[in-house]
Design an enzyme around this catalytic site. Structure first.
Site, PDB file in Angstrom:
ATOM      1  CE  LYS A 190      30.370 -32.057 -25.113  1.00 39.40           C
ATOM      2  NZ  LYS A 190      31.297 -30.998 -24.696  1.00 39.40           N
ATOM      3  CB  THR A 247      33.098 -32.833 -21.770  1.00 41.09           C
ATOM      4  OG1 THR A 247      33.265 -32.721 -23.179  1.00 41.09           O
ATOM      5  CG2 THR A 247      32.409 -31.579 -21.273  1.00 41.09           C
TER       6      THR A 247
END
Length: 346
Positions: A190, A247
Site C-alpha cells: 500500500k 495511508t
C-alpha cells in the site's frame, strides 16, 4: 508479560506504549541516547512522536542484550533496511519460548524477501512463535488513544491470540488472521500506492484521480499478493483496503507526503531529506516491480512510479501514460483462489 520492543521510532514507541498501558513490563530499545533519555525522563519521544505523552511505566534503553534478556515477547519495529542486521544480532539472545512479532512494512533487499520469511531463515523453527502486526494505524493517533484496529497474523492460532491479548484494549482493537502472506503484503504494498496518490495530490488532479488510483492500486496489490500465495479476501480487510485508505489520505503518511513533494519538482533525495524518516514505499516500489516481472504480474501503477522515482519520466507524464494504456476489462481473475488460509495447529 515482559516485553521488548526493538526500535524507538514512531511506530515502535506507539506500540510499546500500548503494551505499557496494558500493564506489561515493557522496555524499548533504541540507538539514540537523546530519544532514550527523553522517554525515561520526560515520558515523551519528541524526535518521532512530538506531543505524544507516554506511559510512565515505559522504560527505554540503549542496552541491546539487556533489553532482550528474559523477554517473553519481542517486537521488531525498525525500517526494513535495518532489519537484517538487527535480526542477526538478536537471534542468539531471544528466548526459545518467546513470541516474536514484527510490525515492519517492507521487503529485505536485494532479494525482495518478506520480513517474516527473513526472520524464519535466520531463526529456524520460529514459525509457530512468529506473528505479523499490520492494519490502518498511524502512530501519531495510537499514542493519543484514538480508536484503532489492527490485525495479528500468524501460522499459529495460539500465538496470534497471545499477541492479541497482549495488545488489545478499549482504544486498540486487535483482530486475528491466519494469512501471514496477505497481511504482510497488504501493509507493505500500500505504500507504493500512497506515493502515487501523493503525486496526484501535488499535481492538483482531484478526488476522481485519487479514487481511481487507490482502486486500481488495490487490484494490482491483490494480483501480486495472490501470485505469492495470499488469499484475495485478505486485501478486502483491515490489512488491505483499510491500510490503503489511511495511508493514501492522511498527512501523517510519509509516503503520501513524499509523493506530494516529488510533484513539486524535487528530486527524490531532496524529498526524502525533507521527510527526515524512513519512507518504505520507495524501496518497496523497486522490489515490487522486480517481483512483478519475476512472477509475470501486471502492475502498471508500480511500474510507472518506479520510472518517476528513477527520474526517467515526470509525474505528469506518468499519469498520461497510465490513462492512455490499451483498453481492458475491470474484473481481473484475482478472486478465484479458494480460501485456504486457516490454522492447522495452535
Amino acid at each position: 508479560m515482559k516485553a521488548c520492543v526493538l526500535g524507538a521510532g514512531s511506530w515502535g514507541t506507539a506500540l510499546a506504549n500500548v503494551l505499557a498501558t496494558n500493564g506489561h513490563d515493557v522496555v524499548i530499545w533504541g540507538r539514540d541516547e537523546a530519544v532514550v533519555n527523553a522517554i525515561n525522563k520526560d515520558h515523551l519521544n519528541p524526535r518521532y512522536l512530538p506531543g505524544g505523552a507516554l506511559s510512565p511505566l515505559l522504560h527505554a534503553t540503549t542496552d541491546f542484550a539487556g533489553a532482550i534478556r528474559d523477554a517473553e515477547l519481542v517486537l521488531f519495529s525498525v525500517p526494513s533496511q535495518a532489519l537484517p542486521v538487527l535480526v542477526s544480532d538478536a537471534s542468539a539472545l531471544i528466548s526459545q519460548t518467546a513470541v516474536i512479532v514484527h510490525a515492519v512494512k517492507g521487503f529485505t533487499r536485494p532479494n525482495n524477501v518478506r520480513i517474516s520469511e527473513h526472520i524464519n531463515l535466520v531463526m529456524p523453527n520460529v514459525e509457530k512463535r512468529l506473528a505479523v502486526l499490520s492494519g490502518p494505524s498511524h502512530a501519531e493517533e495510537v499514542v493519543r488513544g484514538m480508536p484503532t484496529t489492527v490485525v495479528i497474523a500468524s501460522a499459529s492460532q495460539s500465538t496470534a491470540e497471545t499477541v492479541q491479548d497482549a495488545f488489545m484494549n478499549a482504544q486498540f482493537r486487535v483482530y486475528t488472521q491466519a494469512d501471514v502472506v496477505g497481511v504482510e503484503l497488504g501493509g507493505t504494498l500500500k505504500n507504493i500506492i500512497a506515493l502515487g496518490v501523493g503525486l496526484t495530490d501535488g499535481l492538483g488532479l482531484g478526488d476522481n484521480t485519487k479514487a481511481a488510483l487507490m482502486t486500481r492500486g488495490l487490484a494490482e496489490i491483490t494480483r501480486l499478493g495472490v501470485s505469492l500465495g495470499a488469499s484475495p479476501l485478505t486485501f478486502s480487510g483491515l490489512a488491505g483496503i483499510g491500510d490503503l485508505i489511511v495511508t493514501c489520505t492522511s498527512n501523517h503518511s510519509r509516503n503520501f507526503r513524499t509523493g506530494r513533494l516529488l510533484a513539486t519538482g524535487l528530486a527524490l533525495n531532496e524529498a526524502l531529506e525533507q521527510i527526515g524518516m524512513a519512507v518504505e514505499g520507495v524501496s518497496t516500489t523497486f522490489a515490487a516491480a522486480e517481483l512483478a516481472q519475476t512472477h509475470q504480474v501486471d502492475m502498471p501503477i508500480t511500474t510507472a512510479l518506479k520510472c518517476v522515482l528513477k527520474g526517467d519520466v515526470t509525474p505528469g507524464a506518468a499519469v498520461r501514460e497510465l490513462m492512455q494504456r490499451e483498453r481492458s476489462h475491470e474484473m481481473e481473475d484475482v478472486g478465484q483462489r479458494p480460501l485456504t488460509h486457516h490454522w492447522r495447529f495452535s
